[in-house]
Design a protein around this motif. Structure first.
Motif, PDB file in Angstrom:
ATOM      1  N   PHE A 172      16.685  39.497  18.729  1.00  0.00           N
ATOM      2  CA  PHE A 172      16.249  40.736  19.359  1.00  0.00           C
ATOM      3  C   PHE A 172      14.741  40.946  19.261  1.00  0.00           C
ATOM      4  O   PHE A 172      14.098  41.295  20.251  1.00  0.00           O
ATOM      5  N   VAL A 173      14.180  40.806  18.060  1.00  0.00           N
ATOM      6  CA  VAL A 173      12.829  41.300  17.803  1.00  0.00           C
ATOM      7  C   VAL A 173      11.845  40.228  17.344  1.00  0.00           C
ATOM      8  O   VAL A 173      10.774  40.548  16.835  1.00  0.00           O
ATOM      9  N   HIS A 174      12.189  38.978  17.524  1.00  0.00           N
ATOM     10  CA  HIS A 174      11.215  37.928  17.228  1.00  0.00           C
ATOM     11  C   HIS A 174       9.993  38.124  18.117  1.00  0.00           C
ATOM     12  O   HIS A 174      10.117  38.491  19.294  1.00  0.00           O
ATOM     13  N   PRO A 175       8.791  37.919  17.598  1.00  0.00           N
ATOM     14  CA  PRO A 175       7.601  38.032  18.461  1.00  0.00           C
ATOM     15  C   PRO A 175       7.668  37.047  19.626  1.00  0.00           C
ATOM     16  O   PRO A 175       8.242  35.959  19.516  1.00  0.00           O
ATOM     17  N   ASN A 176       7.097  37.443  20.729  1.00  0.00           N
ATOM     18  CA  ASN A 176       7.044  36.554  21.884  1.00  0.00           C
ATOM     19  C   ASN A 176       6.295  35.265  21.553  1.00  0.00           C
ATOM     20  O   ASN A 176       5.411  35.239  20.691  1.00  0.00           O
ATOM     21  N   VAL A 177       6.667  34.199  22.245  1.00  0.00           N
ATOM     22  CA  VAL A 177       6.070  32.878  22.033  1.00  0.00           C
ATOM     23  C   VAL A 177       5.420  32.444  23.343  1.00  0.00           C
ATOM     24  O   VAL A 177       6.039  31.777  24.163  1.00  0.00           O
ATOM     25  N   TRP A 178       4.195  32.867  23.561  1.00  0.00           N
ATOM     26  CA  TRP A 178       3.531  32.531  24.815  1.00  0.00           C
ATOM     27  C   TRP A 178       2.805  31.190  24.710  1.00  0.00           C
ATOM     28  O   TRP A 178       2.305  30.834  23.651  1.00  0.00           O
ATOM     29  N   PRO A 179       2.731  30.452  25.809  1.00  0.00           N
ATOM     30  CA  PRO A 179       1.993  29.185  25.792  1.00  0.00           C
ATOM     31  C   PRO A 179       0.527  29.393  25.438  1.00  0.00           C
ATOM     32  O   PRO A 179      -0.081  30.413  25.785  1.00  0.00           O
ATOM     33  N   GLU A 180      -0.017  28.424  24.751  1.00  0.00           N
ATOM     34  CA  GLU A 180      -1.432  28.483  24.375  1.00  0.00           C
ATOM     35  C   GLU A 180      -2.324  28.372  25.607  1.00  0.00           C
ATOM     36  O   GLU A 180      -1.892  27.909  26.672  1.00  0.00           O
ATOM     37  N   GLU A 181      -3.549  28.807  25.434  1.00  0.00           N
ATOM     38  CA  GLU A 181      -4.500  28.829  26.549  1.00  0.00           C
ATOM     39  C   GLU A 181      -4.610  27.472  27.231  1.00  0.00           C
ATOM     40  O   GLU A 181      -4.682  27.381  28.459  1.00  0.00           O
ATOM     41  N   GLY A 182      -4.587  26.414  26.448  1.00  0.00           N
ATOM     42  CA  GLY A 182      -4.750  25.092  27.026  1.00  0.00           C
ATOM     43  C   GLY A 182      -3.491  24.533  27.659  1.00  0.00           C
ATOM     44  O   GLY A 182      -3.555  23.506  28.338  1.00  0.00           O
ATOM     45  N   ASP A 183      -2.350  25.180  27.451  1.00  0.00           N
ATOM     46  CA  ASP A 183      -1.093  24.660  27.981  1.00  0.00           C
ATOM     47  C   ASP A 183      -0.685  25.316  29.297  1.00  0.00           C
ATOM     48  O   ASP A 183      -0.408  24.634  30.282  1.00  0.00           O
ATOM     49  N   PHE A 184      -0.657  26.654  29.298  1.00  0.00           N
ATOM     50  CA  PHE A 184      -0.119  27.325  30.485  1.00  0.00           C
ATOM     51  C   PHE A 184      -0.487  28.809  30.449  1.00  0.00           C
ATOM     52  O   PHE A 184       0.366  29.675  30.269  1.00  0.00           O
ATOM     53  N   PRO A 185      -1.751  29.160  30.627  1.00  0.00           N
ATOM     54  CA  PRO A 185      -2.192  30.537  30.428  1.00  0.00           C
ATOM     55  C   PRO A 185      -1.675  31.538  31.451  1.00  0.00           C
ATOM     56  O   PRO A 185      -1.653  32.741  31.183  1.00  0.00           O
ATOM     57  N   ALA A 186      -1.263  31.078  32.635  1.00  0.00           N
ATOM     58  CA  ALA A 186      -0.867  32.015  33.695  1.00  0.00           C
ATOM     59  C   ALA A 186       0.478  32.678  33.427  1.00  0.00           C
ATOM     60  O   ALA A 186       0.795  33.707  34.032  1.00  0.00           O
ATOM     61  N   LEU A 187       1.286  32.107  32.539  1.00  0.00           N
ATOM     62  CA  LEU A 187       2.653  32.593  32.385  1.00  0.00           C
ATOM     63  C   LEU A 187       2.706  34.013  31.826  1.00  0.00           C
ATOM     64  O   LEU A 187       3.422  34.876  32.355  1.00  0.00           O
ATOM     65  N   GLU A 188       1.983  34.279  30.760  1.00  0.00           N
ATOM     66  CA  GLU A 188       2.116  35.568  30.064  1.00  0.00           C
ATOM     67  C   GLU A 188       1.829  36.769  30.956  1.00  0.00           C
ATOM     68  O   GLU A 188       2.672  37.682  31.060  1.00  0.00           O
ATOM     69  N   PRO A 189       0.679  36.870  31.615  1.00  0.00           N
ATOM     70  CA  PRO A 189       0.412  38.087  32.383  1.00  0.00           C
ATOM     71  C   PRO A 189       1.371  38.300  33.546  1.00  0.00           C
ATOM     72  O   PRO A 189       1.768  39.437  33.840  1.00  0.00           O
ATOM     73  N   ASN A 190       1.758  37.234  34.215  1.00  0.00           N
ATOM     74  CA  ASN A 190       2.642  37.379  35.366  1.00  0.00           C
ATOM     75  C   ASN A 190       4.075  37.694  34.946  1.00  0.00           C
ATOM     76  O   ASN A 190       4.785  38.451  35.622  1.00  0.00           O
ATOM     77  N   PHE A 191       4.513  37.136  33.840  1.00  0.00           N
ATOM     78  CA  PHE A 191       5.836  37.424  33.291  1.00  0.00           C
ATOM     79  C   PHE A 191       5.923  38.904  32.926  1.00  0.00           C
ATOM     80  O   PHE A 191       6.890  39.602  33.266  1.00  0.00           O
ATOM     81  N   LYS A 192       4.910  39.405  32.224  1.00  0.00           N
ATOM     82  CA  LYS A 192       4.904  40.806  31.799  1.00  0.00           C
ATOM     83  C   LYS A 192       4.864  41.749  32.999  1.00  0.00           C
ATOM     84  O   LYS A 192       5.547  42.789  33.014  1.00  0.00           O
ATOM     85  N   ALA A 193       4.076  41.419  33.985  1.00  0.00           N
ATOM     86  CA  ALA A 193       3.917  42.306  35.139  1.00  0.00           C
ATOM     87  C   ALA A 193       5.230  42.476  35.900  1.00  0.00           C
ATOM     88  O   ALA A 193       5.653  43.601  36.208  1.00  0.00           O
ATOM     89  N   LEU A 194       5.899  41.369  36.206  1.00  0.00           N
ATOM     90  CA  LEU A 194       7.152  41.466  36.953  1.00  0.00           C
ATOM     91  C   LEU A 194       8.268  42.030  36.081  1.00  0.00           C
ATOM     92  O   LEU A 194       9.066  42.866  36.528  1.00  0.00           O
ATOM     93  N   GLY A 195       8.338  41.609  34.828  1.00  0.00           N
ATOM     94  CA  GLY A 195       9.395  42.098  33.953  1.00  0.00           C
ATOM     95  C   GLY A 195       9.325  43.594  33.730  1.00  0.00           C
ATOM     96  O   GLY A 195      10.349  44.295  33.746  1.00  0.00           O
TER      97      GLY A 195
END
Length: 431
Positions: A172-195
């Motif tokens: 339920f409450v594990h911190p999010n695991v976002w890709p590092e800047e060098g791996d896939f930076p676009a995922l976090e902001p777009n995931f949050k926006a649509l979700g």
């Protein structure tokens, strides 16, 4: 994590508000009807329906009507009551198209990263409920290699700061695991926006569900579903990449402990034909938001769904196999098992599966679902005046028409447990 499936529809459909109902014959051996009993509910296994195609209107809501608070309970009844299909679509949601176009192609891009990069974002201690997951869950009793998923909380990166609580309720409450800047930076902001957008609209739909249930059950707590979603710290987004069907069919599946090729003779039954991208299941949370799916060709360009038989299927309350088309630009919502319990069975969870695009090498499906659910300590209680039998009876009838690997709700829920316990029971049945 909901064993949930996914997202539906396609981008280039005519804006006709309809569905195709597809009735098919089950592969299970014919013979005399048999009955089973769950929580005292005797359920006959109905004979397989004859194959035919039926059409019906899709229940749709206007986003502006939801915002204005108009009474849409008649539409909720048509969509979610016993006579309904268990799914509706909200039209004209602002910025949905732009946010969808920004996020969904990233599902394929992430899935194509090297294995060692993706492995950095696997979190087995959360039962793969955060970060990357592929081939970890079982649907219809088989390991699911047909799709890969990235899970995250779209609203809270770290819902709680108590390390002991995180360890005790990591799903339920594990911190999010976002890709590092060098791996896939676009995922976090777009995931949050649509979700976050999906949750916002989900709260409005939930309020209409509360109105309808409250009008039929005096013991129903006012705004139960709306407040559950509004106050939850645990809504979960799932970005899904469905591998091209020929490639997925080469991957091994777990069949009685033996690793066999999925295309081997006898390895795929009739039920699997309608669930080879995602097996039959119910979502176990409260409400699921489904962004229209996106199909990509071998070069990564968006295309219309190339296979008229591919896409989302559901089982109706009467047992019909229904192929769902979401109107262009529509944001779909379906009921989960928790809302079924909280409403005493007036709202019903929606059994669903995804059929792959057959004969189109390189074509993939990208999807996004948001599972809105209580906190880990939320109750799983019936409303006053409703019984367990009322909450379970219809679901048991529908489950009896699904493949044997689909675990019935009555085997995972009992009165007095928390949502955390119910989730543990559900994960134990599918992982």
């Amino acid at each position: 994590k909901n064993i949930r499936w996914s997202s539906r529809g396609h981008h280039h459909m005519e804006r006709a508000h309809f569905l195709f109902f597809v009735l098919c014959v089950s592969c299970r051996a014919s013979g005399p009807d048999v009955s089973t009993s769950w929580h005292g509910v005797n359920v006959p296994r109905a004979a397989s329906p004859s194959p035919e195609i039926v059409t019906a209107n899709v229940v749709t809501l206007e986003y502006s009507d939801l915002v204005q608070g108009k009474d849409l309970t008649a539409e909720i009844e048509r969509a979610f009551s016993y006579e309904g299909l268990g799914i509706l679509a909200v039209l004209n949601v602002p910025s949905l198209g732009e946010k969808r176009a920004a996020l969904l192609p990233l599902a394929r891009s992430f899935a194509e990263l090297p294995g060692d990069v993706k492995a950095k974002y696997e979190k087995p201690e959360t039962v793969y409920s955060f970060g990357w997951s592929h081939g970890r869950e079982k649907l219809q009793g088989k390991l699911d290699y047909a799709k890969g998923s990235f899970y995250a909380n779209p609203q809270f990166d770290r819902p709680v700061d108590d390390d002991a609580l995180i360890a005790a309720h990591s799903t339920f409450v594990h911190p999010n695991v976002w890709p590092e800047e060098g791996d896939f930076p676009a995922l976090e902001p777009n995931f949050k926006a649509l979700g976050s957008l999906v949750v916002e609209v989900g709260v409005l739909v939930a309020g209409q569900c509360d109105r309808w249930v409250g009008g039929r059950c005096p013991g129903y707590r006012r705004r139960k579903l709306e407040e559950t979603i509004r106050t939850s710290k645990c809504c979960k987004g799932r970005l899904l990449h469905y591998f091209s069907k020929p490639a997925a069919s080469e991957l091994p599946v777990d069949l009685g402990g033996e690793r066999e090729d999925k295309r081997a003779e006898g390895a795929v039954g009739e039920d699997d034909l309608f669930s080879d991208w995602c097996g039959w299941h119910n979502d176990h949370g409260s409400l699921t938001g489904l962004v229209p799916a996106m199909y990509l060709d071998a070069r990564g360009r968006e295309i219309p769904n190339p296979d008229p038989n591919a896409g989302l299927y559901i089982r109706s309350r009467s047992g019909e196999l229904v192929r769902v088309h979401i109107p262009q630009g529509g944001l779909a919502f379906q009921i989960g098992e928790t809302a079924q319990i909280h409403s005493g069975g007036l709202l019903q969870a929606t059994p669903h599966a995804v059929r792959g695009a057959d004969g189109f090498p390189g074509v993939t499906r990208e999807a996004f679902a948001v599972f809105m659910e209580p906190n880990w300590d939320g109750d799983m209680d019936l409303p006053l005046g409703r019984t367990a039998q009322e909450a379970l009876e219809v679901a048991a009838q529908v489950t009896s028409r699904l493949p044997p690997g689909v675990t019935p709700l009555a085997s995972r829920w009992k009165e007095g447990i928390s949502f955390g316990q119910f989730t543990d029971n559900t994960l134990g049945a599918f992982y």
